[in-house]
Design a protein around this motif. Structure first.
Motif, PDB file in Angstrom:
ATOM      1  N   GLY A   1       0.907  -1.048  -0.146  1.00 44.66           N
ATOM      2  CA  GLY A   1      -0.026  -0.092   0.006  1.00 44.66           C
ATOM      3  C   GLY A   1       0.922   1.350  -0.043  1.00 44.66           C
ATOM      4  N   SER A   2       0.298   2.419  -0.471  1.00 39.23           N
ATOM      5  CA  SER A   2       1.035   3.375  -0.576  1.00 39.23           C
ATOM      6  C   SER A   2       0.959   4.422   0.805  1.00 39.23           C
ATOM      7  CB  SER A   2       0.419   4.533  -1.768  1.00 39.23           C
ATOM      8  OG  SER A   2       0.850   3.721  -3.009  1.00 39.23           O
ATOM      9  N   ASP A   3       1.765   5.113   1.038  1.00 41.66           N
ATOM     10  CA  ASP A   3       2.053   6.159   2.283  1.00 41.66           C
ATOM     11  C   ASP A   3       0.984   7.269   2.195  1.00 41.66           C
ATOM     12  OD1 ASP A   3       4.087   4.292   3.349  1.00 41.66           O
ATOM     13  OD2 ASP A   3       5.477   6.088   2.837  1.00 41.66           O
ATOM     14  N   ALA A   4       0.398   7.455   3.227  1.00 41.85           N
ATOM     15  CA  ALA A   4      -0.466   8.709   3.336  1.00 41.85           C
ATOM     16  C   ALA A   4       0.619   9.876   3.342  1.00 41.85           C
ATOM     17  CB  ALA A   4      -1.294   8.391   4.564  1.00 41.85           C
ATOM     18  N   GLY A   5      -0.072  10.868   2.972  1.00 41.31           N
ATOM     19  CA  GLY A   5       0.737  12.320   3.106  1.00 41.31           C
ATOM     20  C   GLY A   5      -0.087  13.499   3.362  1.00 41.31           C
ATOM     21  N   ALA A   6       0.671  14.703   3.628  1.00 41.19           N
ATOM     22  CA  ALA A   6      -0.033  15.736   3.874  1.00 41.19           C
ATOM     23  C   ALA A   6      -0.859  16.506   3.066  1.00 41.19           C
ATOM     24  CB  ALA A   6       0.914  16.762   4.225  1.00 41.19           C
ATOM     25  N   THR A   7      -0.282  16.434   1.494  1.00 39.91           N
ATOM     26  CA  THR A   7      -1.128  16.987   0.552  1.00 39.91           C
ATOM     27  C   THR A   7      -2.027  16.155  -0.104  1.00 39.91           C
ATOM     28  OG1 THR A   7       0.610  16.686  -1.006  1.00 39.91           O
ATOM     29  CG2 THR A   7       0.675  18.502   0.237  1.00 39.91           C
ATOM     30  N   TRP A   8      -1.711  15.021  -0.457  1.00 43.68           N
ATOM     31  CA  TRP A   8      -2.637  13.877  -1.110  1.00 43.68           C
ATOM     32  C   TRP A   8      -3.669  13.076  -0.375  1.00 43.68           C
ATOM     33  CZ3 TRP A   8       2.627  13.305  -0.775  1.00 43.68           C
ATOM     34  CH2 TRP A   8       2.942  12.168  -0.209  1.00 43.68           C
ATOM     35  N   GLY A   9      -3.577  13.115   0.963  1.00 49.19           N
ATOM     36  CA  GLY A   9      -4.429  12.482   1.841  1.00 49.19           C
ATOM     37  C   GLY A   9      -4.201  11.102   2.187  1.00 49.19           C
ATOM     38  N   GLY A  10      -5.046  10.029   2.182  1.00 51.01           N
ATOM     39  CA  GLY A  10      -4.980   8.726   2.109  1.00 51.01           C
ATOM     40  C   GLY A  10      -4.123   8.317   1.319  1.00 51.01           C
ATOM     41  N   GLY A  11      -3.462   6.886   1.234  1.00 50.63           N
ATOM     42  CA  GLY A  11      -2.594   6.578   0.544  1.00 50.63           C
ATOM     43  C   GLY A  11      -3.343   5.448  -0.321  1.00 50.63           C
ATOM     44  N   ALA A  12      -3.099   5.038  -1.480  1.00 47.44           N
ATOM     45  CA  ALA A  12      -3.583   4.192  -2.556  1.00 47.44           C
ATOM     46  C   ALA A  12      -3.160   2.733  -2.203  1.00 47.44           C
ATOM     47  CB  ALA A  12      -3.199   4.153  -4.088  1.00 47.44           C
TER      48      ALA A  12
ATOM     49  N   VAL B   1      -9.473 -15.263  -1.653  1.00 49.50           N
ATOM     50  CA  VAL B   1      -9.021 -13.836  -1.951  1.00 49.50           C
ATOM     51  C   VAL B   1      -8.098 -13.707  -2.949  1.00 49.50           C
ATOM     52  CG1 VAL B   1      -7.841 -11.902  -0.628  1.00 49.50           C
ATOM     53  CG2 VAL B   1      -9.179 -13.355   0.738  1.00 49.50           C
ATOM     54  N   TRP B   2      -8.421 -12.525  -3.792  1.00 47.38           N
ATOM     55  CA  TRP B   2      -7.811 -12.234  -5.104  1.00 47.38           C
ATOM     56  C   TRP B   2      -8.349 -10.892  -5.337  1.00 47.38           C
ATOM     57  CZ3 TRP B   2      -5.360 -16.054  -8.339  1.00 47.38           C
ATOM     58  CH2 TRP B   2      -4.960 -15.828  -9.881  1.00 47.38           C
ATOM     59  N   SER B   3      -7.136  -9.742  -4.644  1.00 43.60           N
ATOM     60  CA  SER B   3      -7.699  -8.393  -4.689  1.00 43.60           C
ATOM     61  C   SER B   3      -6.672  -7.458  -4.712  1.00 43.60           C
ATOM     62  CB  SER B   3      -8.414  -8.300  -3.185  1.00 43.60           C
ATOM     63  OG  SER B   3      -9.046  -7.139  -3.100  1.00 43.60           O
ATOM     64  N   ASN B   4      -6.775  -6.339  -5.223  1.00 41.83           N
ATOM     65  CA  ASN B   4      -5.932  -5.246  -4.949  1.00 41.83           C
ATOM     66  C   ASN B   4      -6.134  -4.635  -3.415  1.00 41.83           C
ATOM     67  OD1 ASN B   4      -5.008  -4.832  -7.614  1.00 41.83           O
ATOM     68  ND2 ASN B   4      -6.554  -3.903  -8.339  1.00 41.83           N
ATOM     69  N   GLY B   5      -5.195  -3.724  -2.944  1.00 39.80           N
ATOM     70  CA  GLY B   5      -5.491  -3.265  -1.734  1.00 39.80           C
ATOM     71  C   GLY B   5      -6.624  -2.250  -1.716  1.00 39.80           C
ATOM     72  N   ILE B   6      -6.908  -1.681  -0.435  1.00 38.18           N
ATOM     73  CA  ILE B   6      -8.017  -0.985  -0.278  1.00 38.18           C
ATOM     74  C   ILE B   6      -7.247   0.556  -0.091  1.00 38.18           C
ATOM     75  CG2 ILE B   6     -10.083  -0.172   1.145  1.00 38.18           C
ATOM     76  CD1 ILE B   6      -9.979  -3.155   1.839  1.00 38.18           C
ATOM     77  N   ASN B   7      -7.969   1.665  -0.867  1.00 34.55           N
ATOM     78  CA  ASN B   7      -7.256   2.864  -0.394  1.00 34.55           C
ATOM     79  C   ASN B   7      -7.494   3.416   0.910  1.00 34.55           C
ATOM     80  OD1 ASN B   7      -6.631   3.046  -3.263  1.00 34.55           O
ATOM     81  ND2 ASN B   7      -8.503   4.164  -3.766  1.00 34.55           N
ATOM     82  N   GLY B   8      -6.561   4.171   1.461  1.00 31.84           N
ATOM     83  CA  GLY B   8      -6.657   4.796   2.704  1.00 31.84           C
ATOM     84  C   GLY B   8      -7.526   6.048   2.849  1.00 31.84           C
ATOM     85  N   ALA B   9      -8.056   6.454   3.740  1.00 31.23           N
ATOM     86  CA  ALA B   9      -9.098   7.452   4.002  1.00 31.23           C
ATOM     87  C   ALA B   9      -7.955   8.696   4.599  1.00 31.23           C
ATOM     88  CB  ALA B   9     -10.041   7.297   4.904  1.00 31.23           C
ATOM     89  N   GLY B  10      -8.542   9.969   4.034  1.00 32.46           N
ATOM     90  CA  GLY B  10      -7.998  11.475   4.560  1.00 32.46           C
ATOM     91  C   GLY B  10      -8.533  11.371   5.919  1.00 32.46           C
ATOM     92  N   SER B  11      -7.986  11.622   7.112  1.00 32.05           N
ATOM     93  CA  SER B  11      -8.219  11.841   8.367  1.00 32.05           C
ATOM     94  C   SER B  11      -9.345  10.658   8.856  1.00 32.05           C
ATOM     95  CB  SER B  11      -9.212  13.224   8.481  1.00 32.05           C
ATOM     96  OG  SER B  11      -8.271  14.301   8.259  1.00 32.05           O
ATOM     97  N   GLY B  12      -8.820   9.288   8.435  1.00 30.88           N
ATOM     98  CA  GLY B  12      -9.649   8.206   8.961  1.00 30.88           C
ATOM     99  C   GLY B  12      -9.632   7.885  10.352  1.00 30.88           C
ATOM    100  N   SER B  13     -10.425   7.095  10.947  1.00 38.18           N
ATOM    101  CA  SER B  13     -10.586   6.993  12.454  1.00 38.18           C
ATOM    102  C   SER B  13      -9.814   5.728  12.876  1.00 38.18           C
ATOM    103  CB  SER B  13     -11.960   6.963  12.599  1.00 38.18           C
ATOM    104  OG  SER B  13     -12.793   5.998  11.993  1.00 38.18           O
TER     105      SER B  13
END
Length: 205
Positions: free
Chosen positions: A117-128, A149-161
């Motif tokens: 999974g991609s890292d989250a960041g300050a400007t782009w929010g959640g990671g892919a 299971v046969w799946s891409n990962g799930i995108n992260g949320a900005g300001s996720g709980s």
């Protein structure tokens, strides 16, 4: 110890399991550095669970969440004895299944890549979420038509709980901000009939 036998009445041949069904070659969850398992194994049907690690979170006032890793959990038939190399990624490293090239032992053929999974960041929010890549090699390996299971990962949320969910439902491994997973288990000699029928269809049989 019980060794099951497959009979082939038309040819008068029989085969026996090279390992006890249920034999686990390795299982590792959330390694803090990349874990590599490498060995020769016999032809037969196996179950592989392999997941990439999640991306890092980014926090300031809130927390932007890293994407979760891609994952696979599936039976497959290895058509002949082969040398496998399996990498279970810690954060920042993809998880991989590779098979040594029978024609060139110095080369490893990439069969499965469970992308991190991609890292989250300050400007782009959640990671892919990580990307799953499976390279078809029907001369070496046949995958079940009904994977768990046969799946891409799930995108992260900005300001996720909470950390981004794993593609392996309910598990911490391969979540956002977590390391990957891997397990290889021997099941039996031959793959399920549905997978073989799918292979015949793809070959025009």
């Amino acid at each position: 110890m019980v060794i099951r036998t497959s009979f082939w009445p038309l040819g008068g041949q029989s085969e026996t399991d090279p390992y006890d069904p249920g034999k686990v070659f390795f299982e590792v969850n959330e390694p803090t550095s990349p874990f590599i398992w490498e060995n020769d194994i016999e032809a037969g049907t196996y179950r592989l669970r392999l997941g990439g690690p999640g991306g890092n979170n980014w926090s300031y006032i809130g927390t932007n969440r890293g994407g979760s890793g891609a994952g696979i959990d599936s039976e497959f038939e290895l058509l002949s004895a082969a040398h496998l190399r399996i990498t279970v990624g810690s954060k920042g490293t993809d998880s991989r299944l590779e098979i040594r090239n029978p024609a060139n032992p110095a080369e490893y053929l990439p069969i499965v890549v469970c992308g991190k999974g991609s890292d989250a960041g300050a400007t782009w929010g959640g990671g892919a979420g990580g990307v799953l890549t499976v390279n078809a090699r029907p001369d070496l390996i046949i995958w079940s038509a009904s994977p768990y299971v046969w799946s891409n990962g799930i995108n992260g949320a900005g300001s996720g709980s909470s950390d981004t969910a794993s593609v392996f439902t309910g598990q911490n491994y391969s979540r956002g901000n977590h390391h990957g997973t891997g397990k290889l288990e021997y099941l039996r000699l031959k793959l399920d009939a549905a997978a073989l029928a799918e292979l015949d269809k793809n070959r025009g049989g």
